[in-house]
Design a protein around this motif. Structure first.
Motif, PDB file in Angstrom:
ATOM      1  N   TYR A  35       0.849  -1.184   0.000  1.00  0.00           N
ATOM      2  CA  TYR A  35       0.000   0.000   0.000  1.00  0.00           C
ATOM      3  C   TYR A  35       0.893   1.245   0.000  1.00  0.00           C
ATOM      4  N   GLN A  36       0.350   2.329  -0.505  1.00  0.00           N
ATOM      5  CA  GLN A  36       1.002   3.633  -0.445  1.00  0.00           C
ATOM      6  C   GLN A  36       0.132   4.551   0.409  1.00  0.00           C
ATOM      7  N   GLY A  40      -1.702  12.337   5.659  1.00  0.00           N
ATOM      8  CA  GLY A  40      -3.079  12.699   5.961  1.00  0.00           C
ATOM      9  C   GLY A  40      -4.134  11.850   5.292  1.00  0.00           C
ATOM     10  N   GLN A  41      -3.701  10.777   4.642  1.00  0.00           N
ATOM     11  CA  GLN A  41      -4.643   9.904   3.948  1.00  0.00           C
ATOM     12  C   GLN A  41      -4.542   8.482   4.480  1.00  0.00           C
ATOM     13  N   GLY A  42      -5.522   7.664   4.114  1.00  0.00           N
ATOM     14  CA  GLY A  42      -5.435   6.255   4.437  1.00  0.00           C
ATOM     15  C   GLY A  42      -4.587   5.518   3.414  1.00  0.00           C
ATOM     16  N   PRO A  43      -4.185   4.301   3.741  1.00  0.00           N
ATOM     17  CA  PRO A  43      -3.396   3.509   2.785  1.00  0.00           C
ATOM     18  C   PRO A  43      -4.193   3.255   1.501  1.00  0.00           C
ATOM     19  N   GLU A  44      -3.488   3.264   0.369  1.00  0.00           N
ATOM     20  CA  GLU A  44      -4.100   2.941  -0.917  1.00  0.00           C
ATOM     21  C   GLU A  44      -3.403   1.732  -1.521  1.00  0.00           C
ATOM     22  N   PHE A  45      -4.214   0.807  -2.001  1.00  0.00           N
ATOM     23  CA  PHE A  45      -3.721  -0.458  -2.544  1.00  0.00           C
ATOM     24  C   PHE A  45      -2.816  -0.247  -3.754  1.00  0.00           C
TER      25      PHE A  45
END
Lengths: 117, 111
Positions: A35-36, A40-45
């Motif tokens: 994940y990246q 300030g964001q949630g993890p992105e696949f």
């Protein structure tokens, strides 16, 4: 037992350099995810492996990103010709799941914070 | 596309009181929901989950409620403790390689 480990924990790269990020999943876990996480964001696949097979790489943002898991355990995420927008925390997770269903917990490593100058 | 939303970036509660963290989702195909807790410089740690066939799951001080018709879930922490101070991420998935996360809510529990 030991959890998911990642190395290095921090990486500073000059724009245009190649980097390699390592993930050691929990022993025996079949599935591995990258994940990246931007600030300030949630993890992105990014991508998903089942054993050594990369079954989904739809989240990789460009062809500069490449992941492998040649022996079905340790995985490496490689970023070629890094750009400033690649700066983020890269998280690795593993799970026991083999059936492809959603209902298995993913266990995360501490992440690698990549800063591209 | 923000399929999972946590509209409150932060929440502050007094020790001993209830903390309620909220999460909304848009994809009706999601059938598994999780909450992760994250301390600084660490990866997210699994906290609690719920399948879409249930509307409540409880584990000690933590309870997750799922309202499928409203596409809403919430995490209740009772009683809140200072050690609960962390960022909480809501996540939802319909298959193993499609987990979507919210942006997180920073919980501060004051002594």
């Amino acid at each position: 037992g030991a959890g998911v480990s990642q190395s290095p924990r921090y990486k500073v790269a000059k724009r245009g350099q190649d980097v390699a990020l390592r993930c050691d999943p929990i022993s025996g876990h079949v599935s591995l995810f990258w994940y990246q996480q931007a600030l300030g964001q949630g993890p992105e696949f990014l991508t998903y492996f089942q054993n050594e097979a990369q079954l989904d790489k739809s989240g990789l943002p460009s062809d500069r990103f490449f992941a492998e898991r040649p022996e079905g355990s340790v995985s490496t995420l490689k970023i070629q010709r890094t750009q400033q927008e690649d700066s983020a925390v890269y998280l690795c997770a593993s799970s026991r799941e083999t059936s492809g269903g959603a209902g298995d917990t993913q266990y995360f490593g501490p992440g690698t914070r990549l800063t591209v100058l | 596309d923000q399929q999972v939303k946590q509209n409150s970036p932060s929440l502050s509660v007094q020790e001993g009181r209830i903390s309620i963290l909220n999460c909304d989702y848009t994809n009706s195909m999601f059938d598994y929901f999780l909450w992760y807790k994250k301390y600084p410089a660490e990866g997210p740690t699994f906290l609690i989950s719920i399948s879409s066939i249930k509307d409540k799951n409880e584990d000690g001080r933590f309870t997750v409620f799922l309202n499928k018709s409203a596409k809403h879930l919430s995490l209740h922490i009772v009683p809140s403790q200072p050690g609960d101070s962390a960022v909480y991420f809501c996540a939802a998935s319909s298959r193993i390689n499609d987990m979507r996360f919210g942006a997180g809510t920073r919980l501060t529990v004051k002594p």
